[in-house]
Scaffold this motif. Structure first.
Motif, PDB file in Angstrom:
ATOM      1  N   ALA A  74     -18.640  -6.755 -47.142  1.00 42.00           N
ATOM      2  CA  ALA A  74     -17.628  -5.831 -46.698  1.00 42.00           C
ATOM      3  C   ALA A  74     -18.284  -4.692 -45.994  1.00 42.00           C
ATOM      4  O   ALA A  74     -19.411  -4.355 -46.241  1.00 42.00           O
ATOM      5  N   PRO A  75     -17.539  -4.126 -45.059  1.00 41.49           N
ATOM      6  CA  PRO A  75     -18.158  -3.229 -44.118  1.00 41.49           C
ATOM      7  C   PRO A  75     -18.423  -1.841 -44.652  1.00 41.49           C
ATOM      8  O   PRO A  75     -17.525  -1.168 -45.115  1.00 41.49           O
ATOM      9  N   PRO A  76     -19.645  -1.371 -44.570  1.00 37.48           N
ATOM     10  CA  PRO A  76     -19.930   0.032 -44.861  1.00 37.48           C
ATOM     11  C   PRO A  76     -19.631   0.864 -43.651  1.00 37.48           C
ATOM     12  O   PRO A  76     -19.276   0.343 -42.601  1.00 37.48           O
ATOM     13  N   GLU A  77     -19.776   2.163 -43.768  1.00 35.25           N
ATOM     14  CA  GLU A  77     -19.596   3.005 -42.593  1.00 35.25           C
ATOM     15  C   GLU A  77     -20.639   2.629 -41.556  1.00 35.25           C
ATOM     16  O   GLU A  77     -21.799   2.386 -41.871  1.00 35.25           O
ATOM     17  N   PRO A  78     -20.260   2.557 -40.256  1.00 34.20           N
ATOM     18  CA  PRO A  78     -21.208   2.163 -39.224  1.00 34.20           C
ATOM     19  C   PRO A  78     -22.393   3.121 -39.189  1.00 34.20           C
ATOM     20  O   PRO A  78     -22.227   4.327 -39.274  1.00 34.20           O
ATOM     21  N   ALA A  79     -23.579   2.552 -39.050  1.00 34.26           N
ATOM     22  CA  ALA A  79     -24.796   3.377 -38.992  1.00 34.26           C
ATOM     23  C   ALA A  79     -25.225   3.498 -37.549  1.00 34.26           C
ATOM     24  O   ALA A  79     -25.879   2.622 -37.013  1.00 34.26           O
ATOM     25  N   HIS A  80     -24.836   4.572 -36.885  1.00 31.87           N
ATOM     26  CA  HIS A  80     -25.187   4.758 -35.485  1.00 31.87           C
ATOM     27  C   HIS A  80     -26.648   5.143 -35.378  1.00 31.87           C
ATOM     28  O   HIS A  80     -27.175   5.891 -36.194  1.00 31.87           O
ATOM     29  N   PRO A  81     -27.356   4.660 -34.346  1.00 31.49           N
ATOM     30  CA  PRO A  81     -28.753   5.008 -34.190  1.00 31.49           C
ATOM     31  C   PRO A  81     -28.921   6.491 -33.917  1.00 31.49           C
ATOM     32  O   PRO A  81     -28.109   7.109 -33.239  1.00 31.49           O
ATOM     33  N   ALA A  82     -29.982   7.057 -34.461  1.00 29.95           N
ATOM     34  CA  ALA A  82     -30.266   8.459 -34.218  1.00 29.95           C
ATOM     35  C   ALA A  82     -30.667   8.655 -32.775  1.00 29.95           C
ATOM     36  O   ALA A  82     -31.211   7.756 -32.141  1.00 29.95           O
ATOM     37  N   ARG A 117     -12.536  -3.547 -48.500  1.00 31.87           N
ATOM     38  CA  ARG A 117     -11.260  -4.106 -48.035  1.00 31.87           C
ATOM     39  C   ARG A 117     -10.287  -2.980 -47.695  1.00 31.87           C
ATOM     40  O   ARG A 117      -9.551  -3.045 -46.707  1.00 31.87           O
ATOM     41  N   ALA A 118     -10.301  -1.935 -48.528  1.00 32.05           N
ATOM     42  CA  ALA A 118      -9.428  -0.793 -48.265  1.00 32.05           C
ATOM     43  C   ALA A 118      -9.836  -0.084 -46.983  1.00 32.05           C
ATOM     44  O   ALA A 118      -8.980   0.342 -46.192  1.00 32.05           O
ATOM     45  N   ALA A 119     -11.154   0.033 -46.752  1.00 32.71           N
ATOM     46  CA  ALA A 119     -11.641   0.670 -45.522  1.00 32.71           C
ATOM     47  C   ALA A 119     -11.238  -0.141 -44.296  1.00 32.71           C
ATOM     48  O   ALA A 119     -10.856   0.414 -43.263  1.00 32.71           O
ATOM     49  N   PHE A 120     -11.321  -1.463 -44.416  1.00 26.55           N
ATOM     50  CA  PHE A 120     -10.924  -2.327 -43.304  1.00 26.55           C
ATOM     51  C   PHE A 120      -9.428  -2.188 -43.021  1.00 26.55           C
ATOM     52  O   PHE A 120      -9.011  -2.067 -41.863  1.00 26.55           O
ATOM     53  N   ALA A 121      -8.617  -2.189 -44.074  1.00 25.70           N
ATOM     54  CA  ALA A 121      -7.171  -2.046 -43.899  1.00 25.70           C
ATOM     55  C   ALA A 121      -6.834  -0.709 -43.248  1.00 25.70           C
ATOM     56  O   ALA A 121      -5.956  -0.632 -42.379  1.00 25.70           O
TER      57      ALA A 121
END
Length: 317
Positions: free
Chosen positions: A1-9, A56-60
């Motif tokens: 399940a998806p964590p918060e996206p980790a954008h490159p520094a 799942r809640a984050a995706f919804a």
């Protein structure tokens, strides 16, 4: 399940340290039992227990968010046979299933795209017809689209499975602009390769990119080459909106995927492994009920990662 996206520094995108190809090969080719490897893939893709419920809640929640303007997500691969069209079909279908607004799948394969086949539709009109008509309302545009049982709209590059004409970036953009204003998201299935004029134009005009590569040592190296090319050709900003999808085309994996994923993840990008799926491997129309739970979980993770980046990654430059 998806964590918060980790954008490159800042300044780190494209800064991955090379890993020798032979280091990626599992020293023991038999390795762990298949069930254990697949189990790890599922856990890595979607997590479990309370974590899975949170994700799942984050995706919804993400699927309920409104878009500031129509979001375009490109699906590309360095070469053919990577699983790009299947990826585009699955991502577009998952979006259509979970969003209340309109979602479009558009075929940008300059030769003979198979996206309609994978989606189980047979359009008799193509984007060439849409580009020539230039409709003023969605009701007019809808006549040039086909709709799947899951509610996904499809814009084909072919008529009845046959090549409809000389495919140019201008033709594609004209057709897409006629309908994209009426949809929340468009998933574009690019042709094979990253250097053609059409593919470069589609990717440059997208808010998110899924780079599909085989789940092999060679696939990981080719994906790294694509990232290096983007970084060196004034498309570094694209990297913050990119997700890498490593697709397994065989039940057993000979490469050390952990090392391969580390090599690509060093760019600060999410790398999602899509396990082998017997139904998807047939190359026929996709029936969601026949796709394994592990594969569905991986596709959901990719949808989450790329769609969230399409909203927060700075937009098209």
């Amino acid at each position: 399940a998806p964590p918060e996206p980790a954008h490159p520094a800042p300044g780190q995108a494209g800064g991955g340290h090379p890993v020798p190809a032979d280091d990626l090969v599992r020293r023991n080719q038999h390795g762990d039992p298949l069930a254990r490897r697949m189990g790890r893939g599922v856990r890595n893709a979607m997590g479990g227990g309370a974590r899975e419920a949170r994700e799942r809640a984050a995706f919804a929640d993400l699927m309920q968010r409104s878009v500031p303007s129509s979001r375009q997500i490109a699906v590309a691969s360095v070469r053919g046979g990577a699983g790009k069209t299947t990826m585009a079909a699955m991502l577009a279908t998952e979006l259509a299933l979970h969003r209340a607004d309109r979602v479009l799948a558009a075929d940008a394969d300059a030769e003979l795209g198979s996206l309609p086949l994978r989606l189980g539709v047979s359009p008799q009109l193509s984007l060439f017809d849409l580009a020539a008509h230039r409709p003023n309302t969605f009701q007019e545009a809808e006549g040039f689209l086909t709709r799947t049982p899951h509610g996904l709209y499809v814009l084909s590059s072919t008529r009845g499975g046959r090549i409809a004409g000389e495919f140019t970036l201008e033709t594609f953009q004209t057709a897409l602009s006629s309908v994209s204003r009426y949809v929340a998201a468009t998933v574009v299935d690019c042709g094979a390769g990253i250097l053609t004029e059409v593919n470069r134009g589609v990717v440059a005009g997208s808010h998110g990119l899924v780079l599909v590569t085989p789940g092999t040592v060679d696939g990981a190296l080719s994906a790294r080459g694509a990232l290096e090319w983007y970084a060196a050709n004034d498309q570094r900003g694209l990297l913050g909106r990119t997700v890498i999808a490593m697709v397994s085309h065989a039940p057993q994996v000979g490469a050390d995927l952990r090392r391969a994923q580390e090599m690509l993840a060093a760019w600060g990008l999410p790398v999602v492994f899509v396990p082998y799926d017997r139904h998807l491997a047939t190359g026929s129309s996709v029936e969601l009920a026949k796709v394994s739970a592990a594969a569905r979980s991986a596709f959901t993770r990719i949808v989450y990662e790329v769609f969230s980046r399409s909203l927060t990654g700075g937009g098209v430059r």
